[in-house]
Design an enzyme around this catalytic site. Structure first.
Site, PDB file in Angstrom:
ATOM      1  N   LYS A  76      16.509  43.171  75.352  1.00 39.67           N
ATOM      2  CA  LYS A  76      17.976  43.240  75.404  1.00 39.67           C
ATOM      3  C   LYS A  76      18.542  41.865  75.735  1.00 39.67           C
ATOM      4  CE  LYS A  76      21.528  46.057  77.807  1.00 39.67           C
ATOM      5  NZ  LYS A  76      21.717  47.174  78.768  1.00 39.67           N
ATOM      6  N   SER A 171      24.303  51.060  77.481  1.00 35.54           N
ATOM      7  CA  SER A 171      24.582  49.830  76.773  1.00 35.54           C
ATOM      8  C   SER A 171      23.363  49.222  76.075  1.00 35.54           C
ATOM      9  CB  SER A 171      25.154  48.797  77.743  1.00 35.54           C
ATOM     10  OG  SER A 171      24.186  48.509  78.757  1.00 35.54           O
ATOM     11  N   SER A 195      22.153  53.211  81.187  1.00 34.80           N
ATOM     12  CA  SER A 195      22.141  52.429  79.945  1.00 34.80           C
ATOM     13  C   SER A 195      20.840  52.415  79.164  1.00 34.80           C
ATOM     14  CB  SER A 195      22.544  50.988  80.232  1.00 34.80           C
ATOM     15  OG  SER A 195      23.934  50.900  80.187  1.00 34.80           O
TER      16      SER A 195
HETATM   17  N1  GLN Z   1      28.179  52.939  81.664  1.00 30.85           N
HETATM   18  C1  GLN Z   1      27.984  52.287  82.924  1.00 30.85           C
HETATM   19  C2  GLN Z   1      28.850  51.079  83.031  1.00 30.85           C
HETATM   20  O1  GLN Z   1      29.524  50.756  82.089  1.00 30.85           O
HETATM   21  C3  GLN Z   1      26.540  51.924  83.127  1.00 30.85           C
HETATM   22  C4  GLN Z   1      26.090  50.821  82.270  1.00 30.85           C
HETATM   23  C5  GLN Z   1      24.678  50.417  82.485  1.00 30.85           C
HETATM   24  O2  GLN Z   1      23.834  51.226  82.896  1.00 30.85           O
HETATM   25  N2  GLN Z   1      24.383  49.152  82.229  1.00 30.85           N
HETATM   26  O3  GLN Z   1      28.889  50.440  84.037  1.00 30.85           O
END
Ligand code: GLN
Length: 526
Positions: A76, A171, A195
Protein backbone atom coordinates in the site's frame (compact mmCIF):
# COMPACT_ATOMS: atom_id res chain seq x y z
CA UNK A 1 0.84 -21.21 -10.90
CA UNK A 2 -0.78 -17.91 -9.92
CA UNK A 3 -3.59 -19.85 -8.28
CA UNK A 4 -1.28 -21.52 -5.80
CA UNK A 5 -0.57 -20.73 -2.17
CA UNK A 6 2.67 -19.08 -1.13
CA UNK A 7 4.09 -22.33 0.16
CA UNK A 8 3.17 -24.12 -3.07
CA UNK A 9 4.73 -21.44 -5.25
CA UNK A 10 7.81 -21.41 -3.11
CA UNK A 11 8.10 -25.18 -3.57
CA UNK A 12 7.55 -24.83 -7.33
CA UNK A 13 10.31 -22.23 -7.51
CA UNK A 14 12.67 -24.45 -5.58
CA UNK A 15 11.94 -27.36 -7.88
CA UNK A 16 12.46 -25.20 -10.95
CA UNK A 17 8.90 -25.63 -12.25
CA UNK A 18 8.79 -21.88 -12.72
CA UNK A 19 11.38 -19.11 -12.48
CA UNK A 20 11.04 -15.85 -10.55
CA UNK A 21 11.27 -13.93 -13.82
CA UNK A 22 8.42 -15.92 -15.34
CA UNK A 23 6.27 -15.30 -12.28
CA UNK A 24 7.16 -11.63 -12.33
CA UNK A 25 6.32 -11.33 -16.03
CA UNK A 26 2.98 -13.02 -15.57
CA UNK A 27 2.04 -10.67 -12.77
CA UNK A 28 3.25 -7.65 -14.75
CA UNK A 29 1.16 -8.75 -17.67
CA UNK A 30 -1.91 -9.00 -15.45
CA UNK A 31 -1.15 -5.61 -13.94
CA UNK A 32 -1.18 -4.15 -17.46
CA UNK A 33 -4.37 -5.96 -18.40
CA UNK A 34 -6.16 -4.84 -15.28
CA UNK A 35 -4.83 -1.28 -15.31
CA UNK A 36 -8.41 -0.04 -15.55
CA UNK A 37 -8.92 -1.20 -11.95
CA UNK A 38 -6.56 1.57 -10.83
CA UNK A 39 -5.20 -0.73 -8.13
CA UNK A 40 -1.62 0.51 -8.44
CA UNK A 41 -0.36 4.05 -8.10
CA UNK A 42 3.18 3.04 -9.02
CA UNK A 43 4.18 -0.14 -10.82
CA UNK A 44 7.81 -0.78 -9.94
CA UNK A 45 8.44 -2.92 -12.98
CA UNK A 46 12.17 -2.34 -13.24
CA UNK A 47 12.75 -2.96 -9.56
CA UNK A 48 10.68 -6.15 -9.65
CA UNK A 49 12.44 -7.53 -12.72
CA UNK A 50 15.82 -6.79 -11.20
CA UNK A 51 14.78 -8.50 -7.97
CA UNK A 52 13.55 -11.46 -10.01
CA UNK A 53 16.90 -11.70 -11.74
CA UNK A 54 18.72 -11.72 -8.40
CA UNK A 55 16.33 -14.30 -7.06
CA UNK A 56 16.89 -16.47 -10.09
CA UNK A 57 20.62 -16.40 -9.49
CA UNK A 58 20.05 -17.53 -5.93
CA UNK A 59 17.85 -20.42 -6.98
CA UNK A 60 20.42 -21.46 -9.54
CA UNK A 61 23.00 -21.61 -6.77
CA UNK A 62 20.58 -23.70 -4.77
CA UNK A 63 19.91 -21.33 -1.92
CA UNK A 64 16.96 -19.04 -1.51
CA UNK A 65 16.66 -16.13 0.87
CA UNK A 66 13.43 -17.30 2.43
CA UNK A 67 9.81 -18.23 2.03
CA UNK A 68 9.03 -15.37 -0.34
CA UNK A 69 12.06 -15.62 -2.60
CA UNK A 70 10.95 -14.82 -6.15
CA UNK A 71 7.32 -14.21 -5.19
CA UNK A 72 5.49 -11.04 -6.32
CA UNK A 73 3.97 -8.85 -3.61
CA UNK A 74 2.48 -5.36 -3.51
CA UNK A 75 2.55 -2.67 -0.84
CA UNK A 76 0.00 0.00 0.00
CA UNK A 77 1.29 3.44 -0.89
CA UNK A 78 1.43 4.61 2.72
CA UNK A 79 4.47 2.46 3.54
CA UNK A 80 7.86 4.02 2.93
CA UNK A 81 9.80 2.31 0.18
CA UNK A 82 13.40 3.26 -0.38
CA UNK A 83 13.90 4.77 -3.82
CA UNK A 84 10.24 4.27 -4.80
CA UNK A 85 7.75 7.11 -4.71
CA UNK A 86 5.42 7.00 -1.70
CA UNK A 87 2.44 9.29 -2.07
CA UNK A 88 -0.32 8.34 0.40
CA UNK A 89 -2.51 9.25 -2.60
CA UNK A 90 -2.02 12.89 -1.63
CA UNK A 91 -0.73 15.98 -3.38
CA UNK A 92 1.24 16.57 -0.21
CA UNK A 93 3.55 13.63 -0.90
CA UNK A 94 3.35 13.37 -4.67
CA UNK A 95 6.90 12.97 -5.92
CA UNK A 96 8.26 12.09 -2.48
CA UNK A 97 10.85 9.31 -2.58
CA UNK A 98 11.71 8.00 0.88
CA UNK A 99 15.31 7.24 1.76
CA UNK A 100 14.39 4.11 3.74
CA UNK A 101 12.11 1.10 3.80
CA UNK A 102 9.36 0.54 6.33
CA UNK A 103 10.37 -2.37 8.56
CA UNK A 104 7.65 -4.59 7.09
CA UNK A 105 8.75 -3.79 3.55
CA UNK A 106 12.35 -4.55 4.46
CA UNK A 107 11.28 -7.87 5.97
CA UNK A 108 9.51 -8.85 2.76
CA UNK A 109 12.57 -7.90 0.72
CA UNK A 110 14.87 -9.76 3.10
CA UNK A 111 12.89 -12.88 2.22
CA UNK A 112 13.48 -12.26 -1.46
CA UNK A 113 10.00 -10.97 -2.34
CA UNK A 114 9.53 -9.08 -5.62
CA UNK A 115 7.97 -5.66 -5.13
CA UNK A 116 5.49 -5.18 -7.97
CA UNK A 117 4.35 -1.74 -6.93
CA UNK A 118 2.57 0.60 -4.59
CA UNK A 119 -1.17 0.31 -4.30
CA UNK A 120 -3.94 2.88 -4.33
CA UNK A 121 -5.81 4.10 -1.26
CA UNK A 122 -7.87 6.92 0.20
CA UNK A 123 -5.72 9.98 0.88
CA UNK A 124 -3.61 9.19 3.97
CA UNK A 125 -5.79 6.08 4.46
CA UNK A 126 -8.71 8.22 5.55
CA UNK A 127 -11.76 6.51 4.14
CA UNK A 128 -13.60 3.27 3.63
CA UNK A 129 -14.00 3.12 -0.14
CA UNK A 130 -10.62 3.76 -1.78
CA UNK A 131 -12.42 6.51 -3.62
CA UNK A 132 -10.83 9.56 -2.00
CA UNK A 133 -7.26 9.65 -3.24
CA UNK A 134 -5.79 12.00 -5.83
CA UNK A 135 -5.27 9.15 -8.29
CA UNK A 136 -8.96 8.35 -8.48
CA UNK A 137 -11.03 5.47 -7.17
CA UNK A 138 -10.11 1.80 -7.27
CA UNK A 139 -12.54 -0.46 -9.12
CA UNK A 140 -13.55 -3.77 -7.61
CA UNK A 141 -12.39 -6.66 -9.84
CA UNK A 142 -15.65 -8.47 -9.06
CA UNK A 143 -17.49 -5.77 -11.03
CA UNK A 144 -16.06 -7.48 -14.11
CA UNK A 145 -16.36 -11.07 -12.98
CA UNK A 146 -18.44 -13.60 -14.83
CA UNK A 147 -20.26 -14.41 -11.60
CA UNK A 148 -21.49 -10.82 -11.16
CA UNK A 149 -22.07 -10.08 -14.84
CA UNK A 150 -24.29 -13.09 -15.25
CA UNK A 151 -26.43 -12.17 -12.27
CA UNK A 152 -26.71 -8.61 -13.52
CA UNK A 153 -27.97 -9.78 -16.86
CA UNK A 154 -30.67 -11.73 -15.10
CA UNK A 155 -31.63 -8.84 -12.85
CA UNK A 156 -31.61 -5.92 -15.26
CA UNK A 157 -31.12 -5.28 -18.93
CA UNK A 158 -31.03 -1.57 -19.30
CA UNK A 159 -28.10 -0.36 -17.23
CA UNK A 160 -24.81 0.63 -18.66
CA UNK A 161 -22.40 -1.95 -17.31
CA UNK A 162 -19.30 0.18 -17.35
CA UNK A 163 -20.69 3.00 -15.29
CA UNK A 164 -21.90 0.55 -12.74
CA UNK A 165 -18.66 -0.70 -11.35
CA UNK A 166 -18.38 -1.37 -7.66
CA UNK A 167 -16.09 0.10 -5.04
CA UNK A 168 -13.47 -2.09 -3.39
CA UNK A 169 -14.00 -0.73 0.08
CA UNK A 170 -11.07 0.84 1.78
CA UNK A 171 -8.81 2.30 2.47
CA UNK A 172 -6.55 -0.58 1.34
CA UNK A 173 -8.69 -1.13 -1.77
CA UNK A 174 -5.71 -1.09 -4.13
CA UNK A 175 -4.06 -3.93 -2.23
CA UNK A 176 -7.29 -5.93 -2.06
CA UNK A 177 -7.91 -5.48 -5.79
CA UNK A 178 -4.30 -6.34 -6.61
CA UNK A 179 -4.54 -9.65 -4.74
CA UNK A 180 -8.04 -10.40 -5.95
CA UNK A 181 -7.02 -9.91 -9.60
CA UNK A 182 -3.98 -12.19 -9.17
CA UNK A 183 -1.47 -9.41 -9.93
CA UNK A 184 0.52 -10.44 -6.84
CA UNK A 185 0.38 -13.19 -4.23
CA UNK A 186 0.10 -11.02 -1.15
CA UNK A 187 -0.16 -7.34 -0.37
CA UNK A 188 0.33 -5.09 2.61
CA UNK A 189 -2.50 -2.86 3.69
CA UNK A 190 -2.95 -0.82 6.83
CA UNK A 191 -5.78 -1.08 9.33
CA UNK A 192 -6.79 1.71 11.67
CA UNK A 193 -10.52 1.13 11.79
CA UNK A 194 -11.08 -1.65 9.31
CA UNK A 195 -9.12 -0.62 6.23
CA UNK A 196 -7.72 -4.09 5.58
CA UNK A 197 -10.74 -6.20 6.54
CA UNK A 198 -13.32 -4.04 4.79
CA UNK A 199 -11.82 -4.19 1.27
CA UNK A 200 -10.89 -7.83 1.83
CA UNK A 201 -14.55 -8.64 2.43
CA UNK A 202 -15.68 -6.70 -0.65
CA UNK A 203 -13.01 -8.19 -2.91
CA UNK A 204 -13.31 -11.81 -1.80
CA UNK A 205 -9.87 -12.12 -0.22
CA UNK A 206 -8.51 -12.74 3.26
CA UNK A 207 -7.74 -9.58 5.26
CA UNK A 208 -5.78 -9.91 8.49
CA UNK A 209 -5.39 -7.19 11.09
CA UNK A 210 -2.73 -8.48 13.48
CA UNK A 211 -2.66 -7.70 17.20
CA UNK A 212 -1.42 -4.19 17.89
CA UNK A 213 2.24 -4.51 18.85
CA UNK A 214 2.92 -7.71 16.94
CA UNK A 215 4.02 -6.07 13.70
CA UNK A 216 6.18 -2.96 13.42
CA UNK A 217 4.62 0.30 12.28
CA UNK A 218 7.97 1.90 11.56
CA UNK A 219 7.74 3.43 8.09
CA UNK A 220 3.96 3.17 7.92
CA UNK A 221 2.95 6.80 7.51
CA UNK A 222 0.68 7.22 10.52
CA UNK A 223 -3.02 7.87 10.60
CA UNK A 224 -3.79 7.08 14.26
CA UNK A 225 -0.63 5.79 15.91
CA UNK A 226 -2.46 4.15 18.79
CA UNK A 227 -4.65 2.09 16.43
CA UNK A 228 -2.70 1.63 13.18
CA UNK A 229 -1.35 -1.80 12.27
CA UNK A 230 0.09 -3.13 9.03
CA UNK A 231 -2.54 -5.42 7.49
CA UNK A 232 -2.08 -8.49 5.30
CA UNK A 233 -4.16 -9.31 2.22
CA UNK A 234 -3.91 -12.74 0.65
CA UNK A 235 -6.05 -15.25 -1.21
CA UNK A 236 -6.10 -17.79 1.62
CA UNK A 237 -5.63 -17.98 5.36
CA UNK A 238 -2.45 -20.04 5.14
CA UNK A 239 -0.83 -17.30 3.09
CA UNK A 240 -1.81 -14.66 5.63
CA UNK A 241 -0.18 -16.80 8.33
CA UNK A 242 2.97 -17.18 6.25
CA UNK A 243 3.27 -13.43 5.78
CA UNK A 244 2.48 -12.74 9.42
CA UNK A 245 5.22 -15.14 10.44
CA UNK A 246 7.64 -13.09 8.39
CA UNK A 247 6.49 -9.70 9.61
CA UNK A 248 5.88 -10.33 13.32
CA UNK A 249 8.56 -9.43 15.77
CA UNK A 250 10.09 -6.76 17.92
CA UNK A 251 11.48 -3.73 16.15
CA UNK A 252 13.74 -1.35 18.04
CA UNK A 253 12.33 1.38 15.79
CA UNK A 254 8.80 0.81 17.09
CA UNK A 255 8.61 0.87 20.86
CA UNK A 256 5.10 -0.56 20.84
CA UNK A 257 6.20 -3.91 19.39
CA UNK A 258 6.38 -6.79 21.84
CA UNK A 259 9.60 -8.64 22.51
CA UNK A 260 8.88 -12.27 21.78
CA UNK A 261 5.97 -13.11 19.56
CA UNK A 262 5.07 -16.78 19.22
CA UNK A 263 6.88 -18.12 16.17
CA UNK A 264 6.77 -19.72 13.70
CA UNK A 265 3.31 -19.08 12.31
CA UNK A 266 2.68 -22.44 10.77
CA UNK A 267 -0.95 -23.39 11.05
CA UNK A 268 -1.47 -26.96 12.06
CA UNK A 269 -4.93 -27.90 10.83
CA UNK A 270 -7.71 -27.68 13.31
CA UNK A 271 -9.62 -30.87 12.80
CA UNK A 272 -11.86 -30.72 15.81
CA UNK A 273 -13.77 -27.57 16.72
CA UNK A 274 -15.73 -29.23 19.51
CA UNK A 275 -13.61 -27.64 22.20
CA UNK A 276 -14.10 -24.17 20.80
CA UNK A 277 -16.39 -21.56 22.20
CA UNK A 278 -17.57 -19.06 19.58
CA UNK A 279 -19.11 -15.80 20.78
CA UNK A 280 -21.78 -14.00 18.78
CA UNK A 281 -21.97 -10.37 19.95
CA UNK A 282 -25.61 -9.43 20.04
CA UNK A 283 -24.91 -5.72 19.45
CA UNK A 284 -23.64 -6.57 15.97
CA UNK A 285 -27.13 -7.48 14.85
CA UNK A 286 -27.91 -3.96 13.69
CA UNK A 287 -30.96 -2.88 11.70
CA UNK A 288 -28.72 -1.80 8.79
CA UNK A 289 -27.29 -5.30 8.36
CA UNK A 290 -28.36 -6.73 5.02
CA UNK A 291 -30.52 -9.83 5.27
CA UNK A 292 -28.08 -11.80 3.16
CA UNK A 293 -25.11 -11.04 5.38
CA UNK A 294 -27.22 -11.79 8.41
CA UNK A 295 -28.26 -15.12 7.02
CA UNK A 296 -24.69 -16.11 6.13
CA UNK A 297 -23.58 -15.07 9.60
CA UNK A 298 -26.08 -17.38 11.21
CA UNK A 299 -25.23 -20.16 8.75
CA UNK A 300 -21.62 -19.82 9.82
CA UNK A 301 -22.59 -20.01 13.47
CA UNK A 302 -24.68 -23.11 12.74
CA UNK A 303 -21.75 -24.64 10.92
CA UNK A 304 -19.58 -24.38 14.03
CA UNK A 305 -22.39 -25.63 16.21
CA UNK A 306 -23.12 -28.61 14.02
CA UNK A 307 -19.47 -29.62 14.31
CA UNK A 308 -19.69 -29.58 18.07
CA UNK A 309 -18.44 -26.08 18.94
CA UNK A 310 -20.18 -24.17 21.67
CA UNK A 311 -21.79 -21.09 20.14
CA UNK A 312 -23.07 -18.52 22.59
CA UNK A 313 -24.52 -15.05 22.45
CA UNK A 314 -22.31 -12.46 24.16
CA UNK A 315 -22.61 -8.77 24.84
CA UNK A 316 -20.20 -5.93 24.09
CA UNK A 317 -22.29 -3.19 25.66
CA UNK A 318 -20.06 -0.21 24.76
CA UNK A 319 -19.56 -1.10 21.12
CA UNK A 320 -22.18 1.36 19.95
CA UNK A 321 -20.01 4.24 21.20
CA UNK A 322 -16.98 3.18 19.25
CA UNK A 323 -17.65 5.17 16.09
CA UNK A 324 -18.08 8.52 17.80
CA UNK A 325 -15.23 7.76 20.15
CA UNK A 326 -13.06 6.87 17.15
CA UNK A 327 -13.93 10.17 15.52
CA UNK A 328 -12.57 12.15 18.46
CA UNK A 329 -9.44 10.05 18.93
CA UNK A 330 -8.72 9.71 15.22
CA UNK A 331 -9.03 13.39 14.41
CA UNK A 332 -7.03 14.36 17.50
CA UNK A 333 -4.15 12.11 16.50
CA UNK A 334 -4.49 13.27 12.90
CA UNK A 335 -4.24 16.92 13.94
CA UNK A 336 -0.97 16.18 15.62
CA UNK A 337 0.37 13.73 13.03
CA UNK A 338 -0.26 15.96 10.06
CA UNK A 339 1.73 18.80 11.62
CA UNK A 340 4.85 17.27 10.11
CA UNK A 341 3.66 18.20 6.62
CA UNK A 342 4.63 21.84 6.65
CA UNK A 343 6.37 22.24 3.32
CA UNK A 344 9.78 22.50 4.95
CA UNK A 345 11.30 19.05 5.19
CA UNK A 346 9.55 16.97 2.58
CA UNK A 347 6.57 16.83 0.31
CA UNK A 348 4.76 19.65 -1.39
CA UNK A 349 5.74 23.31 -0.95
CA UNK A 350 3.66 26.11 -2.40
CA UNK A 351 5.08 29.10 -4.30
CA UNK A 352 3.90 31.58 -1.71
CA UNK A 353 6.85 33.14 0.12
CA UNK A 354 5.14 36.14 1.70
CA UNK A 355 5.77 34.76 5.19
CA UNK A 356 6.49 31.41 6.83
CA UNK A 357 2.92 31.27 8.15
CA UNK A 358 1.48 31.97 4.70
CA UNK A 359 3.74 29.30 3.23
CA UNK A 360 2.48 26.74 5.79
CA UNK A 361 -1.14 27.64 5.18
CA UNK A 362 -1.04 27.59 1.40
CA UNK A 363 1.09 24.45 1.30
CA UNK A 364 -1.38 22.60 3.47
CA UNK A 365 -4.34 24.02 1.57
CA UNK A 366 -2.88 22.77 -1.69
CA UNK A 367 -1.48 19.53 -0.32
CA UNK A 368 -4.42 18.02 1.57
CA UNK A 369 -7.91 17.17 0.36
CA UNK A 370 -11.07 18.28 2.18
CA UNK A 371 -11.23 15.09 4.21
CA UNK A 372 -7.75 15.49 5.65
CA UNK A 373 -8.19 19.20 6.32
CA UNK A 374 -11.58 18.56 7.91
CA UNK A 375 -10.07 16.02 10.28
CA UNK A 376 -7.21 18.33 11.21
CA UNK A 377 -9.75 21.01 12.02
CA UNK A 378 -11.93 18.72 14.15
CA UNK A 379 -8.93 17.30 15.95
CA UNK A 380 -7.60 20.71 16.85
CA UNK A 381 -11.03 21.60 18.19
CA UNK A 382 -11.11 18.53 20.43
CA UNK A 383 -7.62 19.29 21.65
CA UNK A 384 -8.32 22.90 22.63
CA UNK A 385 -7.63 23.44 26.31
CA UNK A 386 -11.31 24.07 27.05
CA UNK A 387 -12.39 20.94 25.17
CA UNK A 388 -9.66 18.50 26.03
CA UNK A 389 -11.31 17.02 29.15
CA UNK A 390 -14.77 16.88 27.62
CA UNK A 391 -13.76 15.27 24.37
CA UNK A 392 -10.31 13.75 24.20
CA UNK A 393 -10.07 12.51 27.79
CA UNK A 394 -13.66 11.27 27.74
CA UNK A 395 -13.08 9.42 24.48
CA UNK A 396 -10.01 7.76 26.01
CA UNK A 397 -12.16 6.56 28.90
CA UNK A 398 -14.80 5.21 26.54
CA UNK A 399 -12.05 3.47 24.60
CA UNK A 400 -11.04 1.68 27.79
CA UNK A 401 -14.65 0.56 28.34
CA UNK A 402 -14.83 -0.78 24.79
CA UNK A 403 -11.58 -2.68 25.22
CA UNK A 404 -12.75 -4.06 28.58
CA UNK A 405 -15.92 -5.42 26.98
CA UNK A 406 -13.74 -7.69 24.87
CA UNK A 407 -11.58 -8.69 27.84
CA UNK A 408 -14.69 -9.66 29.80
CA UNK A 409 -16.04 -11.77 26.97
CA UNK A 410 -12.75 -13.58 26.46
CA UNK A 411 -12.35 -14.08 30.22
CA UNK A 412 -15.73 -15.75 30.28
CA UNK A 413 -14.33 -18.55 28.14
CA UNK A 414 -15.01 -17.38 24.59
CA UNK A 415 -12.17 -18.28 22.20
CA UNK A 416 -13.12 -16.22 19.18
CA UNK A 417 -15.91 -13.89 18.20
CA UNK A 418 -17.74 -14.34 14.93
CA UNK A 419 -19.27 -11.24 13.31
CA UNK A 420 -20.03 -9.81 9.90
CA UNK A 421 -17.21 -7.73 8.38
CA UNK A 422 -19.43 -5.31 6.49
CA UNK A 423 -23.11 -4.45 6.42
CA UNK A 424 -23.52 -5.63 2.85
CA UNK A 425 -21.66 -6.58 -0.29
CA UNK A 426 -19.76 -3.90 -2.27
CA UNK A 427 -21.96 -1.12 -3.64
CA UNK A 428 -21.68 0.71 -6.98
CA UNK A 429 -19.43 3.78 -6.96
CA UNK A 430 -22.32 6.04 -7.93
CA UNK A 431 -24.18 4.86 -4.84
CA UNK A 432 -21.16 5.11 -2.57
CA UNK A 433 -20.33 8.74 -3.28
CA UNK A 434 -23.82 9.93 -2.36
CA UNK A 435 -22.62 9.99 1.26
CA UNK A 436 -19.64 11.93 2.55
CA UNK A 437 -16.44 10.31 3.79
CA UNK A 438 -17.34 10.60 7.45
CA UNK A 439 -20.84 9.16 7.14
CA UNK A 440 -19.48 6.35 5.04
CA UNK A 441 -16.76 5.45 7.53
CA UNK A 442 -19.27 5.50 10.36
CA UNK A 443 -21.36 2.93 8.52
CA UNK A 444 -18.63 0.87 6.95
CA UNK A 445 -16.43 0.48 10.03
CA UNK A 446 -19.28 -0.46 12.32
CA UNK A 447 -18.10 -4.07 12.83
CA UNK A 448 -14.37 -3.53 12.48
CA UNK A 449 -13.59 -0.37 14.37
CA UNK A 450 -13.86 -1.47 18.02
CA UNK A 451 -11.21 -4.11 17.38
CA UNK A 452 -8.65 -1.36 16.72
CA UNK A 453 -9.63 0.41 19.94
CA UNK A 454 -8.80 -2.80 21.78
CA UNK A 455 -5.72 -3.73 19.74
CA UNK A 456 -7.04 -7.23 19.05
CA UNK A 457 -6.31 -9.47 16.08
CA UNK A 458 -9.13 -9.96 13.57
CA UNK A 459 -9.45 -11.52 10.17
CA UNK A 460 -12.03 -11.28 7.42
CA UNK A 461 -12.56 -14.52 5.51
CA UNK A 462 -14.65 -14.65 2.33
CA UNK A 463 -17.62 -16.95 2.87
CA UNK A 464 -19.86 -17.01 -0.18
CA UNK A 465 -21.24 -15.02 -3.07
CA UNK A 466 -24.39 -13.02 -2.59
CA UNK A 467 -27.42 -13.45 -4.82
CA UNK A 468 -25.82 -10.72 -6.94
CA UNK A 469 -22.67 -12.78 -7.38
CA UNK A 470 -20.56 -10.63 -5.06
CA UNK A 471 -18.29 -11.69 -2.19
CA UNK A 472 -19.42 -11.56 1.41
CA UNK A 473 -16.87 -11.99 4.18
CA UNK A 474 -17.20 -12.71 7.86
CA UNK A 475 -14.91 -11.55 10.63
CA UNK A 476 -13.26 -13.55 13.40
CA UNK A 477 -11.89 -11.62 16.38
CA UNK A 478 -9.35 -13.19 18.73
CA UNK A 479 -7.68 -12.55 22.07
CA UNK A 480 -4.75 -10.16 22.02
CA UNK A 481 -1.65 -11.88 20.65
CA UNK A 482 -3.56 -15.10 19.96
CA UNK A 483 -3.29 -14.41 16.23
CA UNK A 484 -2.23 -17.93 15.52
CA UNK A 485 -5.22 -19.50 17.24
CA UNK A 486 -7.46 -17.03 15.43
CA UNK A 487 -6.00 -18.03 12.08
CA UNK A 488 -6.44 -21.73 12.81
CA UNK A 489 -10.15 -21.17 13.34
CA UNK A 490 -10.30 -19.02 10.21
CA UNK A 491 -8.55 -21.72 8.22
CA UNK A 492 -11.01 -24.37 9.40
CA UNK A 493 -13.86 -22.13 8.34
CA UNK A 494 -12.29 -21.35 4.98
CA UNK A 495 -12.02 -25.05 4.28
CA UNK A 496 -15.68 -25.64 5.07
CA UNK A 497 -17.05 -22.84 2.89
CA UNK A 498 -14.86 -23.27 -0.22
CA UNK A 499 -15.24 -19.74 -1.51
CA UNK A 500 -15.15 -19.69 -5.33
CA UNK A 501 -12.32 -18.22 -7.41
CA UNK A 502 -13.07 -15.00 -9.28
CA UNK A 503 -13.79 -15.60 -12.95
CA UNK A 504 -12.18 -12.63 -14.63
CA UNK A 505 -11.87 -12.42 -18.38
CA UNK A 506 -8.36 -11.02 -18.06
CA UNK A 507 -7.32 -14.11 -16.14
CA UNK A 508 -9.11 -16.62 -18.29
CA UNK A 509 -8.23 -15.22 -21.71
CA UNK A 510 -4.61 -16.04 -22.08
CA UNK A 511 -3.68 -17.06 -18.60
CA UNK A 512 -5.57 -20.31 -18.56
CA UNK A 513 -2.28 -22.14 -18.44
CA UNK A 514 -1.41 -20.04 -15.46
CA UNK A 515 -4.13 -21.72 -13.47
CA UNK A 516 -3.50 -25.19 -14.80
CA UNK A 517 -7.17 -25.90 -14.29
CA UNK A 518 -6.81 -25.17 -10.63
CA UNK A 519 -10.21 -24.45 -9.17
CA UNK A 520 -10.92 -21.72 -11.71
CA UNK A 521 -14.15 -23.27 -12.86
CA UNK A 522 -15.53 -23.77 -9.38
CA UNK A 523 -18.80 -22.13 -8.48
CA UNK A 524 -20.43 -20.92 -5.32
CA UNK A 525 -20.59 -23.74 -2.82
CA UNK A 526 -22.92 -22.38 -0.21
N1 GLN B 1 -12.56 4.44 7.75
C1 GLN B 1 -11.71 4.81 8.84
C2 GLN B 1 -11.17 6.19 8.65
O1 GLN B 1 -11.42 6.78 7.63
C3 GLN B 1 -10.60 3.83 9.03
C4 GLN B 1 -9.58 3.89 7.97
C5 GLN B 1 -8.44 2.95 8.16
O2 GLN B 1 -8.59 1.89 8.77
N2 GLN B 1 -7.28 3.33 7.65
O3 GLN B 1 -10.51 6.71 9.49
Amino acid sequence: MLGRTLREVSAALKQGQVTPTELCQRCLSLIRKTKFLNAYITVSEEVALKQAEESEKRYKKGHSLGDLDGIPVAVKDNFSTSGIETTCASNMLKGYVPPYNATVVQKLLDQGALLMGKTNLDEFAMGSGSTDGIFGPVKNPWSYSKQYREKRKQNSHSENEDSNWLITGGSSGGSAAAVSAFTCFAALGSDTGGSTRNPAAHCGVVGLKPSYGLVSRHGLIPLVNSMDVPGILTRCVDDAATVLGILAGHDPKDSTTIQDPVKPFTLPSLTDVSKLCIGIPKEYLTPELSSEVQSLWSKAANLFESEGAKVIEVSLPHTSYSIVCYHVLCTSEVASNMARFDGLEYGHRCDNDVSTEAMYAVTRREGFNDVVRGRILSGNFFLLRENYENYFVKAQKVRRLIANDFVNVFNSGVDVLLTPTTLSEAVPYTEFIKEDNRTRSAQDDIFTQAVNMAGLPAVSVPMALSSQGLPIGLQFIGRAFCDQQLLRVAKWFEKQVQFPVIQLQELMDDCSSVFENEKLASVSLK
